[in-house]
Design an enzyme around this catalytic site. Structure first.
Site, PDB file in Angstrom:
ATOM      1  N   ASP A  94      12.543   1.319   3.164  1.00  0.00           N
ATOM      2  CA  ASP A  94      12.342   1.117   1.725  1.00  0.00           C
ATOM      3  C   ASP A  94      10.983   1.684   1.326  1.00  0.00           C
ATOM      4  OD1 ASP A  94      13.104   0.222  -0.815  1.00  0.00           O
ATOM      5  OD2 ASP A  94      12.178  -1.739  -0.545  1.00  0.00           O
ATOM      6  N   ASP A 126       5.532  -4.266   3.735  1.00  0.00           N
ATOM      7  CA  ASP A 126       6.905  -4.713   3.501  1.00  0.00           C
ATOM      8  C   ASP A 126       7.946  -3.952   4.332  1.00  0.00           C
ATOM      9  OD1 ASP A 126       9.116  -6.003   2.604  1.00  0.00           O
ATOM     10  OD2 ASP A 126       8.961  -5.361   0.518  1.00  0.00           O
TER      11      ASP A 126
END
Length: 327
Positions: A199, A216
């Site tokens: 991502d 993340d």
């Protein structure tokens, strides 16, 4: 997913969870821009700045979360700059009141701007390092990127979405089926599957003194390298050519890129567009989604989304981006 999955995560519960690992905030917990998980920054009694992430219940298994953390540690040992879960009393993953959570150092850095072309060379170097390490890493519990299956699942989920206007409902699903058919019948080159961030959009890249830091890794998985590259591209074709040339100039100092993977860009862009709408739909009963995505229930959103999908039908037939000969 339970509509009440975060109802028990009160401020008191958050503080008790931190206390269970010996961390005592000296400030309030400031909510950060995260919807899938609940993420907060704070300063503890020793003036140490932290970020705590409470993972969404039922999304990942304990083994999948541990693989996420192990990958971060592996990348740190490969000299990548990233926000890695902190090891506290021999553990990076903790549990309290049914919630898994992890603690991270709070980085003093700015988010990469989507139009920050000047930083793309350094981002490319960081991506090359990540993929060089990822090519030697194998996930067992975490998923692999499966384009056809993911799109099919997302389309099925959207069939229960009540917010798609009746006036364009049939047109939306005809377009979705056309996209699915075009993608599943498209002859794509075989791409090596490596461990990737999954991502890697601009908001998940921080810049500190000009150096990129990754944050993340929730969606880390096995997938093609291009999945971590294409989301950094925006604008028209010429702008995207400039962007990817700058990224790959840095990238290929660390790891070889397979140019044939450029054929995946519009396929992956289509996947994200469909999956993003399904994601919001699936989470709509979570107050964080209905309050932060109010446009999701407007007619204008769905009409513009349909237009974007129709544009993808055209783009999927166009020739992929071509790099300059020296690549």
């Amino acid at each position: 997913m339970s509509n009440t999955s975060y109802q028990q995560l009160t401020p008191e519960c958050q503080l008790d969870a931190l206390a269970s690992i010996g961390i005592y905030p000296d400030t309030g917990l400031l909510a950060l821009n995260s919807y899938e998980n609940r993420v907060f920054s704070f300063t503890d009694e020793h003036q140490q700045r932290y970020v705590v992430k409470f993972y969404r219940p039922e999304r990942w298994s304990e083994q999948q979360l541990l693989e996420d953390h192990a990958f971060c540690q592996y990348l740190s040992e490969a000299d990548l700059q990233l926000s890695s879960p902190l090891n506290i009393e021999g553990k990076t993953l903790h549990s309290f009141a049914g919630y898994y959570f992890a603690l991270f150092e709070n980085l003093s850095a700015r988010t990469l701007a989507v139009d920050d072309v000047d930083s793309l060379y350094e981002v490319g170097i960081a991506l090359g390092k990540l993929h060089k390490a990822g090519a030697q890493h194998q996930f067992k519990a975490r998923p692999s990127l499966q384009v056809n299956e993911t799109i099919q699942t997302a389309i099925e989920q959207l069939k229960s979405c009540e917010h798609i206007p009746d006036s364009i409902h049939s047109q939306v699903f005809e377009t979705l089926q056309s996209l699915y058919y075009k993608i599943t019948t498209k002859k794509l080159p075989k791409a090596n599957m490596i461990a990737i961030h999954g991502d890697a959009h601009a908001s998940n890249i921080l810049l500190k003194e000009g150096q990129p830091y990754w944050v993340d890794f929730d969606d880390c998985k096995m997938g093609p390298a291009i999945q971590d590259i294409w989301m950094l591209l925006n604008g028209d074709r010429n702008e995207q050519l400039l962007q990817i040339s700058m990224i790959l100039e840095g990238y290929q100092e660390e790891y070889e890129f397979e140019p044939e993977q450029l054929a995946y860009i519009e396929v992956l862009r289509t996947l994200r567009m469909i999956n993003y709408a399904a994601w919001i739909h699936n989470r709509w009963q979570d107050p964080a989604f209905s309050s932060n995505f109010p446009w999701f229930i407007t007619e204008q959103y769905w009409k513009e989304w349909l237009q974007s999908l129709q544009q993808q039908l055209v783009l999927l037939d166009e020739a992929p981006l071509m790099l300059q000969p020296h690549y």
